[in-house]
Design a protein around this motif. Structure first.
Motif, mmCIF file in Angstrom:
data_model
loop_
_atom_site.group_PDB
_atom_site.id
_atom_site.type_symbol
_atom_site.label_atom_id
_atom_site.label_comp_id
_atom_site.label_asym_id
_atom_site.label_seq_id
_atom_site.Cartn_x
_atom_site.Cartn_y
_atom_site.Cartn_z
ATOM 1 N N UNK A 30 0.827 -1.207 0.000
ATOM 2 C CA UNK A 30 0.000 0.000 0.000
ATOM 3 C C UNK A 30 0.862 1.259 0.000
ATOM 4 N N UNK A 31 1.901 1.267 -0.799
ATOM 5 C CA UNK A 31 2.917 2.315 -0.734
ATOM 6 C C UNK A 31 2.608 3.452 -1.697
ATOM 7 N N UNK A 59 -1.104 7.623 -1.691
ATOM 8 C CA UNK A 59 -0.260 8.799 -1.524
ATOM 9 C C UNK A 59 -0.984 10.100 -1.771
ATOM 10 N N UNK A 60 -0.444 10.899 -2.703
ATOM 11 C CA UNK A 60 -0.950 12.232 -2.959
ATOM 12 C C UNK A 60 -1.902 12.301 -4.144
ATOM 13 N N UNK A 61 -2.191 11.168 -4.763
ATOM 14 C CA UNK A 61 -3.123 11.139 -5.887
ATOM 15 C C UNK A 61 -4.567 11.081 -5.398
ATOM 16 N N UNK A 178 10.234 -0.299 8.828
ATOM 17 C CA UNK A 178 8.856 -0.763 9.029
ATOM 18 C C UNK A 178 7.919 0.415 9.282
ATOM 19 N N UNK A 179 8.388 1.418 10.008
ATOM 20 C CA UNK A 179 7.575 2.601 10.264
ATOM 21 C C UNK A 179 7.276 3.355 8.962
ATOM 22 N N UNK A 180 8.240 3.373 8.058
ATOM 23 C CA UNK A 180 8.026 4.030 6.766
ATOM 24 C C UNK A 180 6.944 3.302 5.969
ATOM 25 N N UNK A 183 3.718 4.368 7.514
ATOM 26 C CA UNK A 183 3.389 5.750 7.179
ATOM 27 C C UNK A 183 2.790 5.858 5.788
ATOM 28 N N UNK A 184 3.414 5.189 4.824
ATOM 29 C CA UNK A 184 2.877 5.237 3.468
ATOM 30 C C UNK A 184 1.541 4.514 3.374
#
Length: 273
Positions: A30-31, A59-61, A178-180, A183-184
């Motif tokens: 889910x990045x 993301x930003x889309x 893993x946190x990244x 976050x994404x």
């Protein structure tokens, strides 16, 4: 921030670094495009133009209610390629993104595409069936959907262990990595995250793989717990006319740590060949 607008009005965010022959990166679920930052800088530093987009819903889309399917993802990619008029294009896709670039190349790429690299990619088809006994049972994907609908924050945190193989002895992947991932994942719209599970697990890419004529590098870790290699790259290499398979011993699904170092070296060798 740069966006392109698709035929149905969705706004697709993209990053565009460097100049030269274009290399377009497509991320996994889910990045978002940030997952490719290290590789984008690598290729831009070596004289290439690095581009990465956020898939619709991610993301930003735009978080669209409809269009969260592989055909639309590939059409969105075509809209981006055409808007930027990219030619002599090298496509790089991880996981779901591997399916996206394969479908784009087969159905929209025409003479624009010069080569393709996939890593831990979902083709030919993930879900188990009588025709695909090595696949993952549908119940596993139902579990992912339930996790997304339930406590998705906790679900993404837990999923990151299998994604990066931190549940294996000797893993060197940090909590920060893993946190990244978490976050994404938390930036994905709920509808897009849910619908994309069906898109990456049930789409059959067999005919797309067979239609590819450009050089293809199929990279896959042999300890991939998310997209097991037996139902993915080991089958894809038999379907693509001009494919090279590179297996990374002990490597997980997520491109990080020693796997990332080895993959990045192979990616650079492929695009500079």
């Amino acid at each position: 921030m740069p966006y392109i607008t698709t035929a149905d009005g969705a706004e697709i965010f993209y990053k565009d670094w460097g100049s030269g022959q274009p290399v377009l990166f497509s991320h996994g679920w889910p990045l978002n495009g940030d997952a490719w930052d290290v590789e984008m800088k690598l290729v831009a530093d070596h004289g290439f133009r690095a581009i990465a987009h956020d898939r619709r819903g991610h993301g930003r889309s735009s978080q669209t209610w409809t269009g969260n399917d592989m055909d639309t993802y590939a059409a969105d990619l075509a809209a981006l390629v055409e808007a930027l008029d990219l030619r002599d294009l090298i496509l790089v896709g991880h996981s779901t993104g591997g399916g996206e670039v394969v479908r784009y190349a087969a159905r929209h790429g025409g003479d624009r595409v010069a080569g393709i690299v996939t890593a831990g990619a979902v083709p030919p088809i993930m879900v188990k069936s009588d025709a695909n006994p090595e696949g993952t049972p549908l119940e596993a994907f139902d579990g992912i959907r339930a996790g997304v609908l339930g406590d998705r924050s906790a679900f993404y945190q837990e999923l990151s262990a299998a994604f990066f193989g931190t549940n294996r002895e000797g893993s060197t992947i940090s909590q920060g990595q893993r946190d990244q991932f978490w976050r994404q994942g938390m930036q994905v719209g709920l509808a897009g995250a849910y619908d994309c599970v069906k898109a990456f697990s049930e789409t059959d890419f067999t005919s797309d793989l067979q239609a590819l004529t450009v050089p293809v590098l199929l990279a896959h870790g042999d300890d991939d717990q998310i997209v097991p290699i037996a139902a993915a790259a080991l089958k894809s290499v038999e379907l693509v006319p001009n494919a090279t398979l590179k297996v990374y011993p002990g490597a997980p699904h997520g491109i990080a740590g020693p796997y990332q170092q080895a993959f990045d070296a192979d990616l650079l060798a492929f695009i500079t060949a």
